[in-house]
Design a protein around this motif. Structure first.
Motif, PDB file in Angstrom:
ATOM      1  N   GLY A 239       1.001  -1.392  -0.001  1.00 43.82           N
ATOM      2  CA  GLY A 239       0.221   0.007   0.289  1.00 43.82           C
ATOM      3  C   GLY A 239       0.760   0.821   0.068  1.00 43.82           C
ATOM      4  N   LEU A 240       1.800   1.107   0.548  1.00 46.47           N
ATOM      5  CA  LEU A 240       3.136   2.524   0.964  1.00 46.47           C
ATOM      6  C   LEU A 240       3.468   2.664  -0.380  1.00 46.47           C
ATOM      7  CD1 LEU A 240       4.457   2.436   4.728  1.00 46.47           C
ATOM      8  CD2 LEU A 240       3.013   3.857   3.695  1.00 46.47           C
ATOM      9  N   ALA A 241       4.316   1.562  -0.359  1.00 44.38           N
ATOM     10  CA  ALA A 241       5.032   1.383  -2.515  1.00 44.38           C
ATOM     11  C   ALA A 241       3.558   2.484  -3.353  1.00 44.38           C
ATOM     12  CB  ALA A 241       4.658   0.252  -2.882  1.00 44.38           C
ATOM     13  N   ALA A 242       2.526   1.943  -3.908  1.00 42.11           N
ATOM     14  CA  ALA A 242       1.423   1.943  -4.926  1.00 42.11           C
ATOM     15  C   ALA A 242       0.769   4.127  -4.066  1.00 42.11           C
ATOM     16  CB  ALA A 242      -0.092   1.467  -4.063  1.00 42.11           C
ATOM     17  N   SER A 243       1.023   4.402  -2.792  1.00 40.12           N
ATOM     18  CA  SER A 243       0.597   5.350  -2.452  1.00 40.12           C
ATOM     19  C   SER A 243       2.449   6.187  -3.048  1.00 40.12           C
ATOM     20  CB  SER A 243       0.204   5.924  -1.100  1.00 40.12           C
ATOM     21  OG  SER A 243       2.046   5.356  -0.371  1.00 40.12           O
ATOM     22  N   VAL A 244       2.802   6.344  -3.054  1.00 40.26           N
ATOM     23  CA  VAL A 244       4.048   6.529  -3.680  1.00 40.26           C
ATOM     24  C   VAL A 244       4.142   6.900  -4.851  1.00 40.26           C
ATOM     25  CG1 VAL A 244       6.310   6.244  -3.853  1.00 40.26           C
ATOM     26  CG2 VAL A 244       5.893   6.132  -1.662  1.00 40.26           C
ATOM     27  N   TYR A 245       3.484   5.997  -5.782  1.00 42.37           N
ATOM     28  CA  TYR A 245       3.791   6.014  -6.671  1.00 42.37           C
ATOM     29  C   TYR A 245       2.966   6.528  -7.808  1.00 42.37           C
ATOM     30  CZ  TYR A 245       8.308   2.677  -7.671  1.00 42.37           C
ATOM     31  OH  TYR A 245       9.372   2.078  -7.481  1.00 42.37           O
ATOM     32  N   GLY A 246       1.193   6.346  -6.687  1.00 47.02           N
ATOM     33  CA  GLY A 246       0.154   7.135  -7.920  1.00 47.02           C
ATOM     34  C   GLY A 246       0.773   8.633  -6.937  1.00 47.02           C
ATOM     35  N   SER A 247       0.615   8.999  -5.760  1.00 47.24           N
ATOM     36  CA  SER A 247       0.837  10.337  -6.076  1.00 47.24           C
ATOM     37  C   SER A 247       2.011  10.980  -6.906  1.00 47.24           C
ATOM     38  CB  SER A 247       1.061  11.363  -4.362  1.00 47.24           C
ATOM     39  OG  SER A 247       0.017  10.263  -3.763  1.00 47.24           O
ATOM     40  N   LYS A 252      -4.451  11.474  -7.406  1.00 45.53           N
ATOM     41  CA  LYS A 252      -4.817  11.796  -6.166  1.00 45.53           C
ATOM     42  C   LYS A 252      -5.199  10.958  -5.412  1.00 45.53           C
ATOM     43  CE  LYS A 252      -7.772  15.737  -6.196  1.00 45.53           C
ATOM     44  NZ  LYS A 252      -8.865  17.027  -6.523  1.00 45.53           N
ATOM     45  N   THR A 253      -4.129  11.010  -4.410  1.00 46.69           N
ATOM     46  CA  THR A 253      -3.872   9.837  -3.686  1.00 46.69           C
ATOM     47  C   THR A 253      -4.511   9.355  -2.032  1.00 46.69           C
ATOM     48  OG1 THR A 253      -2.076   9.202  -4.980  1.00 46.69           O
ATOM     49  CG2 THR A 253      -2.638   7.238  -2.834  1.00 46.69           C
ATOM     50  N   LEU A 254      -5.112   9.047  -2.073  1.00 40.70           N
ATOM     51  CA  LEU A 254      -5.630   8.395  -0.317  1.00 40.70           C
ATOM     52  C   LEU A 254      -5.696   7.412   0.124  1.00 40.70           C
ATOM     53  CD1 LEU A 254      -7.728   9.842   2.571  1.00 40.70           C
ATOM     54  CD2 LEU A 254      -9.318   8.505   1.330  1.00 40.70           C
ATOM     55  N   LEU A 255      -4.655   7.358   1.096  1.00 43.90           N
ATOM     56  CA  LEU A 255      -4.234   5.903   1.997  1.00 43.90           C
ATOM     57  C   LEU A 255      -5.015   5.996   3.194  1.00 43.90           C
ATOM     58  CD1 LEU A 255      -2.153   3.510   1.974  1.00 43.90           C
ATOM     59  CD2 LEU A 255      -1.010   4.636   2.890  1.00 43.90           C
ATOM     60  N   ARG A 288       9.037   5.004   7.930  1.00 47.41           N
ATOM     61  CA  ARG A 288       9.215   6.353   8.217  1.00 47.41           C
ATOM     62  C   ARG A 288       9.643   6.498   7.454  1.00 47.41           C
ATOM     63  NH1 ARG A 288      12.785   9.951   8.998  1.00 47.41           N
ATOM     64  NH2 ARG A 288      14.613   8.072   8.585  1.00 47.41           N
ATOM     65  N   ARG A 289      10.282   6.077   6.576  1.00 50.70           N
ATOM     66  CA  ARG A 289      11.244   6.706   5.138  1.00 50.70           C
ATOM     67  C   ARG A 289      10.085   6.708   3.912  1.00 50.70           C
ATOM     68  NH1 ARG A 289      16.961   5.708   4.590  1.00 50.70           N
ATOM     69  NH2 ARG A 289      18.008   5.371   6.363  1.00 50.70           N
ATOM     70  N   ALA A 290       9.005   5.660   4.216  1.00 47.22           N
ATOM     71  CA  ALA A 290       8.221   5.557   3.440  1.00 47.22           C
ATOM     72  C   ALA A 290       6.883   6.500   2.717  1.00 47.22           C
ATOM     73  CB  ALA A 290       7.325   4.324   2.879  1.00 47.22           C
ATOM     74  N   ILE A 291       5.943   6.533   4.341  1.00 44.47           N
ATOM     75  CA  ILE A 291       5.263   7.792   4.956  1.00 44.47           C
ATOM     76  C   ILE A 291       6.203   9.069   4.882  1.00 44.47           C
ATOM     77  CG2 ILE A 291       4.296   9.228   7.375  1.00 44.47           C
ATOM     78  CD1 ILE A 291       4.286   6.194   7.886  1.00 44.47           C
ATOM     79  N   SER A 292       7.136   9.460   4.692  1.00 37.32           N
ATOM     80  CA  SER A 292       7.873  10.631   4.432  1.00 37.32           C
ATOM     81  C   SER A 292       7.896  11.056   3.112  1.00 37.32           C
ATOM     82  CB  SER A 292       9.341  10.945   4.990  1.00 37.32           C
ATOM     83  OG  SER A 292       9.478  10.596   6.682  1.00 37.32           O
ATOM     84  N   GLN A 293       8.456   9.973   2.799  1.00 36.09           N
ATOM     85  CA  GLN A 293       8.316   9.637   0.847  1.00 36.09           C
ATOM     86  C   GLN A 293       6.970  10.383   0.589  1.00 36.09           C
ATOM     87  OE1 GLN A 293       9.881   6.486  -1.441  1.00 36.09           O
ATOM     88  NE2 GLN A 293      10.623   7.241  -2.605  1.00 36.09           N
ATOM     89  N   THR A 294       5.858   9.136   0.696  1.00 35.49           N
ATOM     90  CA  THR A 294       4.291   9.396  -0.161  1.00 35.49           C
ATOM     91  C   THR A 294       3.673  10.997   0.379  1.00 35.49           C
ATOM     92  OG1 THR A 294       2.461   8.247  -0.350  1.00 35.49           O
ATOM     93  CG2 THR A 294       3.272   8.335   1.661  1.00 35.49           C
ATOM     94  N   THR A 295       3.898  11.277   1.715  1.00 34.78           N
ATOM     95  CA  THR A 295       3.763  12.675   1.616  1.00 34.78           C
ATOM     96  C   THR A 295       3.972  13.760   1.292  1.00 34.78           C
ATOM     97  OG1 THR A 295       4.926  12.556   4.131  1.00 34.78           O
ATOM     98  CG2 THR A 295       2.311  11.689   4.102  1.00 34.78           C
ATOM     99  N   SER A 534       9.224  -7.862  -3.166  1.00 35.53           N
ATOM    100  CA  SER A 534       7.944  -8.383  -3.633  1.00 35.53           C
ATOM    101  C   SER A 534       6.516  -7.656  -3.440  1.00 35.53           C
ATOM    102  CB  SER A 534       7.424  -9.451  -3.967  1.00 35.53           C
ATOM    103  OG  SER A 534       8.248 -10.251  -3.590  1.00 35.53           O
ATOM    104  N   ALA A 535       6.771  -7.209  -2.451  1.00 33.92           N
ATOM    105  CA  ALA A 535       5.025  -6.532  -2.364  1.00 33.92           C
ATOM    106  C   ALA A 535       5.182  -4.945  -2.548  1.00 33.92           C
ATOM    107  CB  ALA A 535       4.467  -6.072  -0.624  1.00 33.92           C
ATOM    108  N   VAL A 536       6.154  -4.544  -1.984  1.00 35.51           N
ATOM    109  CA  VAL A 536       6.722  -3.540  -3.056  1.00 35.51           C
ATOM    110  C   VAL A 536       6.715  -3.010  -4.424  1.00 35.51           C
ATOM    111  CG1 VAL A 536       8.365  -1.267  -3.257  1.00 35.51           C
ATOM    112  CG2 VAL A 536       7.980  -2.483  -0.467  1.00 35.51           C
ATOM    113  N   GLY A 537       6.783  -4.087  -5.267  1.00 31.22           N
ATOM    114  CA  GLY A 537       7.011  -4.439  -6.726  1.00 31.22           C
ATOM    115  C   GLY A 537       5.260  -4.943  -7.596  1.00 31.22           C
ATOM    116  N   GLU A 538       4.462  -4.973  -6.231  1.00 31.16           N
ATOM    117  CA  GLU A 538       3.381  -5.310  -6.800  1.00 31.16           C
ATOM    118  C   GLU A 538       2.406  -3.860  -6.352  1.00 31.16           C
ATOM    119  OE1 GLU A 538       0.589  -8.755  -5.498  1.00 31.16           O
ATOM    120  OE2 GLU A 538       2.342  -9.352  -6.158  1.00 31.16           O
ATOM    121  N   GLY A 539       2.621  -2.900  -5.168  1.00 30.26           N
ATOM    122  CA  GLY A 539       2.120  -1.925  -5.644  1.00 30.26           C
ATOM    123  C   GLY A 539       2.423  -1.285  -6.768  1.00 30.26           C
TER     124      GLY A 539
END
Length: 553
Positions: A239-247, A252-255, A288-295, A534-539
């Motif tokens: 989910g975090l990976a999808a939010s990064v790539y989506g945003s 317009k992305t909501l997690l 933490r890195r993923a949240i900082s990146q996606t926000t 694998s999860a990051v790739g799927e997102g």
């Protein structure tokens, strides 16, 4: 407020002056810098700082020093300030020793000399390390406090939530911490009101529900828009990976996350096989890195929020949450992952959070000092938990049903565990009973080959076995297999009822579910490979197909 220290040790005067100058020029406003030519003097200084309740954020040491090697110095320094980050200065010929240090003393970074220009080769490294350190450091007088009983499920729930959402807090056990009483008196509270949460402004929450606590610590609770391009349910790695790539692609992305971002990976004490992090990192650091990146890219994150129903009207998805909030989206990614299966043992429920934990070893570790603890499971997560717990517990016992841990764990973890003297592996063994008064006191284990049963005393049992997908709330929205995993892509087309439900002119995309515009990513998807990478790739893959879906609608 006292500033934290950066300690530098190097017997080469010229190198010492250069690194001291560069570090002071960049960090003097936020850190005090101390430098010495002697490793022994540096250790004496560190011990003195510990006695004075000072804080050290970072150690920088040269590898080649006459009194002791830099690796040895850093290992001794870490015993005094275990949370401080560590950098080893090396020549090219010392790289092999530095790599060994990554494995042996969990070195954070090795830096080749010379590091000119520092703007390119020094400061980015130090900035990242200090940001990681600051994320989990809170001065004692500023921290949020949780006051309660150590083995209370209610206290554990609050600690797990704040830890999972990367909110620093100070834990105060009323049975061990004498200062906790003054907070009870000040709040006019009694033991029956516990746990208490004392916020930074001094206000007190008595046994709060998670949404109340979330709002009080500043976590977003309401969506800022009515319509989104993509709504992601679940903030694990997928989910975090999808939010990064989506945003970052302008969607317009909501997690939405019902408890703690990071999923199972967020509880990992040490992830050592993730690409690009040779010294490894914790699940909390990765989260933490993923949240900082996606926000930074503009993603909105709502937590704790749980989706109640999803309906589809004219292709748009209408999402209603359990608190009544309604939001609309053009597409959805379901990334709710899979939770550890509950043990089927009579009476086990009353000990959940009171001695029995599904994951969460890092949260309870400090309370297990000098105790014998037990871990069920032989996968990577169980082994990572065992390695972390071995630093606190006197004895860590890994219970597995198979003959050998090597059959289920990654080789590097198996080797590390084999070299750790206070970790024991009990093959062909399972837990058949648990007992205790208000908290867990004993477990009964059975050897399946010999049939022998024995009862052992323990305060903590950690469970890392089985997976159950988080899809019970979906009802008939999408097609699932008999175990609850979401069917997507070609697996959907094998189902007899597929043609009756799929009315598009095209075939479903690889990770698209039986309802067009609803996708699944990560462990919740049938056929997905397990693992963080694998999860990051799927997102990321889900976002790619969402873009195609949005272009065609």
């Amino acid at each position: 407020m006292k500033l934290p220290f950066i300690i530098i040790c190097d017997d080469d005067v010229q190198v010492l002056r250069a690194i001291q100058r560069d570090i002071r020029n960049e960090y003097r406003d936020d850190y005090r810098v101390a430098a010495t030519e002697s490793a022994n003097e540096a250790l004496e200084l560190i011990k003195e700082l510990k006695l004075k309740n000072e804080t050290v954020a970072l150690f920088i040491s040269d590898q080649r020093m006459p009194e002791m090697e830099g690796i040895v110095f850093l290992e001794k320094a870490k015993e005094i300030f275990p949370d401080a980050k560590q950098v080893l200065l090396t020549a090219y010929s010392d790289i092999e020793a530095a790599i060994r240090a990554i494995n042996n003393v969990k070195l954070d970074y090795y830096l080749l000399k010379p590091w000119n220009p520092p703007e390119e080769k020094l400061y980015p490294v130090i900035n990242e390390l200090l940001e990681d350190w600051q994320a989990f450091y809170k001065p004692d007088h500023e921290g949020i406090r949780i006051i309660g009983f150590q083995w209370s499920p209610r206290s554990h729930r609050l600690k797990e939530f704040l830890s999972g959402n990367l909110v620093p807090y100070i834990w105060m056990d009323v049975e061990d911490n004498q200062d906790s009483e003054k907070y009870l008196v000040s709040a006019k509270s009694s033991y029956s009101d516990l746990p208490l949460v004392v916020l930074k402004d001094g206000s007190v929450l008595s046994n709060p529900e998670l949404p109340e606590l979330a709002a009080s610590v500043g976590l977003q609770q309401k969506p800022l828009n009515e319509m989104y391009d993509v709504l992601i349910i679940g903030a694990g790695p997928a989910g975090l990976a999808a939010s990064v790539y989506g945003s970052c692609e302008g969607l317009k992305t909501l997690l939405i996350e019902k408890s703690n971002p990071g999923g199972q990976a967020g509880n990992s004490a040490r992830i050592e096989n993730y690409l690009g992090f040779p010294s490894g990192l914790s699940g909390a650091e990765l989260t933490r890195r993923a949240i900082s990146q996606t926000t930074r890219f503009g993603t909105e994150i709502l937590t704790p929020k749980e989706v109640k129903t999803v309906t589809v009207q004219d292709g748009y998805k209408i999402i209603e949450m359990t608190d009544g909030t309604v939001v609309h989206s053009k597409s959805i990614i379901i990334a709710t992952g899979a939770a550890y299966a509950k043990l089927d043992i009579e009476g086990i429920e009353k000990f959940t959070g009171a001695g029995i934990y599904y994951g969460a070893a890092s949260i309870v570790a400090n309370a297990c000092k000098n105790e014998a603890v037990y871990i069920i499971g032989g996968g990577n997560s169980a082994c990572q938990a065992a390695m972390y717990m071995s630093k606190f517990a006197s004895e860590v016992n890994i219970l597995i049903r198979r003959d050998s841990l090597k059959q289920t764990a990654a080789n590097y973890l198996f080797e590390n565990i084999s070299k750790t003297p206070n970790i024991k592996i009990l093959p062909n063994t399972e837990v058949v009973a648990v007992s205790g008064d208000r908290v867990l006191e004993k477990i009964t284990i059975k050897n399946s080959k010999e049939g022998e049963e024995r009862t052992v005393a323990t305060k903590a049992l950690f469970v890392y076995v089985g997976v159950k997908p988080g899809t019970s709330w979906l009802n008939g929205l999408v097609m699932k297999n008999e175990k609850g995993f979401i069917l997507t892509g070609s697996d959907l087309m094998k189902e007899k009822s597929f043609l009756a439900t799929w009315k598009q002119d095209r075939e479903p995309y690889i990770c698209e579910a039986s309802t067009p515009g609803i996708f699944a990513a990560g462990d919740v998807r049938f056929g997905a490979m397990t693992g963080i990478s694998s999860a990051v790739g799927e997102g990321a893959m889900a976002i790619r197909f969402i873009r195609k879906y949005l272009q065609e609608t």
